[in-house]
Design a protein around this motif. Structure first.
Motif, PDB file in Angstrom:
ATOM      1  N   SER A  28       0.856  -1.190   0.000  1.00 48.35           N
ATOM      2  CA  SER A  28       0.000   0.000   0.000  1.00 48.35           C
ATOM      3  C   SER A  28       0.889   1.236   0.000  1.00 48.35           C
ATOM      4  N   LEU A  29       0.758   2.065  -1.032  1.00 47.69           N
ATOM      5  CA  LEU A  29       1.512   3.309  -1.062  1.00 47.69           C
ATOM      6  C   LEU A  29       1.004   4.232   0.050  1.00 47.69           C
ATOM      7  N   PRO A  30       1.866   5.090   0.570  1.00 49.29           N
ATOM      8  CA  PRO A  30       1.512   5.846   1.778  1.00 49.29           C
ATOM      9  C   PRO A  30       0.207   6.622   1.694  1.00 49.29           C
ATOM     10  N   HIS A  31      -0.108   7.185   0.526  1.00 52.90           N
ATOM     11  CA  HIS A  31      -1.317   8.006   0.430  1.00 52.90           C
ATOM     12  C   HIS A  31      -2.599   7.178   0.376  1.00 52.90           C
ATOM     13  N   MET A  32      -2.490   5.829   0.402  1.00 51.75           N
ATOM     14  CA  MET A  32      -3.674   4.973   0.307  1.00 51.75           C
ATOM     15  C   MET A  32      -4.151   4.474   1.668  1.00 51.75           C
ATOM     16  N   THR A  33      -3.575   4.956   2.750  1.00 52.78           N
ATOM     17  CA  THR A  33      -3.981   4.472   4.070  1.00 52.78           C
ATOM     18  C   THR A  33      -5.445   4.769   4.360  1.00 52.78           C
ATOM     19  N   LEU A  34      -5.918   5.942   4.001  1.00 50.65           N
ATOM     20  CA  LEU A  34      -7.326   6.271   4.242  1.00 50.65           C
ATOM     21  C   LEU A  34      -8.245   5.330   3.469  1.00 50.65           C
ATOM     22  N   ALA A  35      -7.859   4.989   2.247  1.00 49.08           N
ATOM     23  CA  ALA A  35      -8.647   4.020   1.475  1.00 49.08           C
ATOM     24  C   ALA A  35      -8.656   2.668   2.179  1.00 49.08           C
ATOM     25  N   GLY A  36      -7.544   2.313   2.825  1.00 52.64           N
ATOM     26  CA  GLY A  36      -7.508   1.076   3.593  1.00 52.64           C
ATOM     27  C   GLY A  36      -8.495   1.074   4.731  1.00 52.64           C
ATOM     28  N   TRP A  37      -8.632   2.221   5.418  1.00 49.45           N
ATOM     29  CA  TRP A  37      -9.641   2.318   6.472  1.00 49.45           C
ATOM     30  C   TRP A  37     -11.054   2.218   5.895  1.00 49.45           C
ATOM     31  N   ASP A  38     -11.272   2.847   4.756  1.00 47.43           N
ATOM     32  CA  ASP A  38     -12.579   2.720   4.093  1.00 47.43           C
ATOM     33  C   ASP A  38     -12.904   1.255   3.817  1.00 47.43           C
ATOM     34  N   LEU A  39     -11.915   0.519   3.300  1.00 52.34           N
ATOM     35  CA  LEU A  39     -12.144  -0.888   2.970  1.00 52.34           C
ATOM     36  C   LEU A  39     -12.401  -1.696   4.238  1.00 52.34           C
ATOM     37  N   LEU A  40     -11.630  -1.433   5.290  1.00 56.29           N
ATOM     38  CA  LEU A  40     -11.843  -2.132   6.561  1.00 56.29           C
ATOM     39  C   LEU A  40     -13.272  -1.923   7.049  1.00 56.29           C
ATOM     40  N   GLU A  41     -13.744  -0.693   7.005  1.00 56.66           N
ATOM     41  CA  GLU A  41     -15.109  -0.402   7.443  1.00 56.66           C
ATOM     42  C   GLU A  41     -16.136  -1.151   6.596  1.00 56.66           C
ATOM     43  N   ASP A  50      -6.645   4.591  -6.804  1.00 54.06           N
ATOM     44  CA  ASP A  50      -6.785   6.029  -6.597  1.00 54.06           C
ATOM     45  C   ASP A  50      -7.291   6.653  -7.898  1.00 54.06           C
ATOM     46  N   GLN A  51      -8.199   7.615  -7.788  1.00 54.37           N
ATOM     47  CA  GLN A  51      -8.722   8.283  -8.976  1.00 54.37           C
ATOM     48  C   GLN A  51      -8.147   9.691  -9.070  1.00 54.37           C
ATOM     49  N   ARG A  52      -7.455   9.992 -10.178  1.00 55.38           N
ATOM     50  CA  ARG A  52      -6.925  11.327 -10.439  1.00 55.38           C
ATOM     51  C   ARG A  52      -6.605  11.428 -11.934  1.00 55.38           C
ATOM     52  N   ASP A  53      -6.583  12.646 -12.436  1.00 59.74           N
ATOM     53  CA  ASP A  53      -6.247  12.895 -13.845  1.00 59.74           C
ATOM     54  C   ASP A  53      -7.134  12.089 -14.793  1.00 59.74           C
ATOM     55  N   ASP A  54      -8.418  11.942 -14.441  1.00 56.56           N
ATOM     56  CA  ASP A  54      -9.365  11.189 -15.274  1.00 56.56           C
ATOM     57  C   ASP A  54      -8.893   9.766 -15.537  1.00 56.56           C
ATOM     58  N   ARG A  85     -14.560   8.130   2.078  1.00 58.37           N
ATOM     59  CA  ARG A  85     -13.669   9.196   2.533  1.00 58.37           C
ATOM     60  C   ARG A  85     -12.565   9.483   1.523  1.00 58.37           C
ATOM     61  N   SER A  86     -11.973   8.438   0.992  1.00 56.00           N
ATOM     62  CA  SER A  86     -10.822   8.563   0.098  1.00 56.00           C
ATOM     63  C   SER A  86     -11.207   8.798  -1.354  1.00 56.00           C
ATOM     64  N   ASN A  87     -12.466   8.465  -1.713  1.00 59.32           N
ATOM     65  CA  ASN A  87     -12.954   8.490  -3.102  1.00 59.32           C
ATOM     66  C   ASN A  87     -12.231   7.467  -3.977  1.00 59.32           C
ATOM     67  N   ALA A  88     -11.471   6.560  -3.368  1.00 60.85           N
ATOM     68  CA  ALA A  88     -10.833   5.482  -4.117  1.00 60.85           C
ATOM     69  C   ALA A  88     -11.878   4.434  -4.509  1.00 60.85           C
ATOM     70  N   ILE A  89     -11.465   3.508  -5.361  1.00 57.33           N
ATOM     71  CA  ILE A  89     -12.322   2.389  -5.741  1.00 57.33           C
ATOM     72  C   ILE A  89     -11.694   1.103  -5.224  1.00 57.33           C
ATOM     73  N   ALA A  90     -12.468   0.350  -4.475  1.00 54.42           N
ATOM     74  CA  ALA A  90     -12.038  -0.972  -4.023  1.00 54.42           C
ATOM     75  C   ALA A  90     -12.468  -2.004  -5.057  1.00 54.42           C
ATOM     76  N   PHE A  91     -11.568  -2.922  -5.340  1.00 57.88           N
ATOM     77  CA  PHE A  91     -11.801  -3.934  -6.378  1.00 57.88           C
ATOM     78  C   PHE A  91     -11.540  -5.312  -5.775  1.00 57.88           C
ATOM     79  N   PRO A  92     -12.527  -5.897  -5.075  1.00 57.23           N
ATOM     80  CA  PRO A  92     -12.384  -7.279  -4.607  1.00 57.23           C
ATOM     81  C   PRO A  92     -12.494  -8.261  -5.775  1.00 57.23           C
ATOM     82  N   ILE A  93     -11.644  -9.276  -5.755  1.00 59.00           N
ATOM     83  CA  ILE A  93     -11.607 -10.292  -6.814  1.00 59.00           C
ATOM     84  C   ILE A  93     -11.701 -11.649  -6.121  1.00 59.00           C
ATOM     85  N   ARG A  94     -12.878 -12.206  -6.048  1.00 60.01           N
ATOM     86  CA  ARG A  94     -13.085 -13.454  -5.311  1.00 60.01           C
ATOM     87  C   ARG A  94     -12.929 -14.646  -6.259  1.00 60.01           C
TER      88      ARG A  94
END
Length: 347
Positions: A83-96, A160-164, A274-283
């Motif tokens: 996990s790159l450092p700026h993705m920690t908040l996305a990690g909390w989102d996923l945990l929740e 992470d979503q940025r620059d379209d 919170r992070s506006n990231a996208i989680a992609f579970p692959i089961r």
């Protein structure tokens, strides 16, 4: 739901097997007798009771064994979780998302108690109990993404979503079909999908990216992907190709029913709040051919898909070498009858 967790292995002696119930709820990925790569997205809404779609995250009889296998992969190769450092908040989102979903959908196995940011998590199948402060990484034994995905079946990436565009910048990947998190981390959406044949010429990924950039929180989507695996090996990573690659040369008419597995990925995508990231579970789900053919409709359909698939796609999915052997085996179960639409066994 009454369910016993299997004591099984996905390596060495390969004692993995599906119960009759697991066979009937297997997410067979073909709703027609042919196949071409497509986006095939649909809303990830609750499905029929007992199906893999019933809940947000499916927990089945393989849960404990899969988590034991994940721990072994991570012990051997810690880079499967990054996990790159700026993705920690996305990690909390996923945990929740995972904790709330499992506590709601499987209260007999999971509990989550909240008192403000003071949370108490109980995972009975894995005998885990943890009190922690939400958003305080020092109160967990590891980062939030790693902590919760050590307790969740399937692989997970965070984009992470940025620059379209979407950038894969965190993940727990131990059950993948021949791709590497360590290689892909930091790549954009089109870069990590570059190896897929045909789809780029058809504009599949351009349409998929436009769709995903507009994905809304609370409106997850899902799709299927599939490939083939010799033996029920969850970890078919490039890093371990020397282990699983040569097994393709060991299939015979006598053992293909037991050793050849259809490998299906139920892929879901969730916008995180919170992070506006996208989680992609692959089961990942596995079923050996001799189990699959107990559902006559599936046996007929898989025979026709494998027989008629574009050779370039069969090569990409890794079974071109044994395609004729698969067709020969499956043809025994195809009586030529029409096959109804849909993938449910009783449809």
């Amino acid at each position: 739901m009454g369910l016993d967790f299997n004591d099984e292995t996905f390596r060495n002696d390969f004692t993995f097997k599906n119960s009759p119930r697991a066979i009937r709820r297997f997410p067979f990925p073909f709703d027609r007798d042919d196949y071409m790569y497509s986006v095939n997205m649909e809303p990830h809404v609750p499905g029929r009771p007992g199906s893999v779609f019933e809940h947000m995250f499916d927990v089945d009889e393989h849960y404990v064994a899969e988590m034991r296998d994940r721990a072994q992969v991570l012990a051997d190769d810690p880079l499967r979780c990054q996990s790159l450092p700026h993705m920690t908040l996305a990690g909390w989102d996923l945990l929740e998302l995972i904790m709330e979903s499992k506590a709601r959908d499987y209260p007999q196995w999971f509990e989550l108690h909240k008192n403000g940011n003071h949370w108490h998590w109980i995972n009975r199948p894995l005998q885990i109990e943890q009190k922690f402060t939400f958003l305080d990484e020092t109160t967990l034994p590891c980062g939030p993404m790693e902590y919760i995905t050590r307790q969740a079946q399937g692989d997970f990436t965070l984009q992470d979503q940025r620059d379209d565009n979407l950038w894969i910048e965190a993940g727990m990947v131990t059950t993948q079909a021949d791709w590497s998190l360590d290689f892909d981390i930091g790549m954009s959406f089109h870069e990590w999908h570059a190896p897929v044949p045909k789809a780029h010429q058809m504009g599949v990924f351009d349409r998929a990216l436009k769709f995903l950039l507009k994905l809304q929180h609370g409106a997850p989507v899902r799709r299927f992907n599939w490939t083939m695996t010799v033996d029920p090996l969850l970890d078919t990573s490039p890093e371990n190709y020397h282990i699983w690659g040569p097994t393709k040369t060991t299939l015979t008419r006598e053992n293909i029913g037991h050793r050849q597995h259809l490998r299906v990925e139920l892929q879901t995508l969730h916008r995180l709040p919170r992070s506006n990231a996208i989680a992609f579970p692959i089961r990942c789900y596995l079923i050996k051919f001799e189990e699959l053919v107990t559902v006559p409709k599936w046996a007929r359909r898989l025979h026709r898909v494998v027989r008629d698939i574009d050779p370039e796609l069969a090569t990409y999915k890794g079974f071109i070498r044994n395609r004729e052997l698969m067709v020969e085996y499956l043809s025994q179960f195809d009586d030529g009858a029409p096959t109804s639409a849909g993938w449910w066994p009783d449809a």
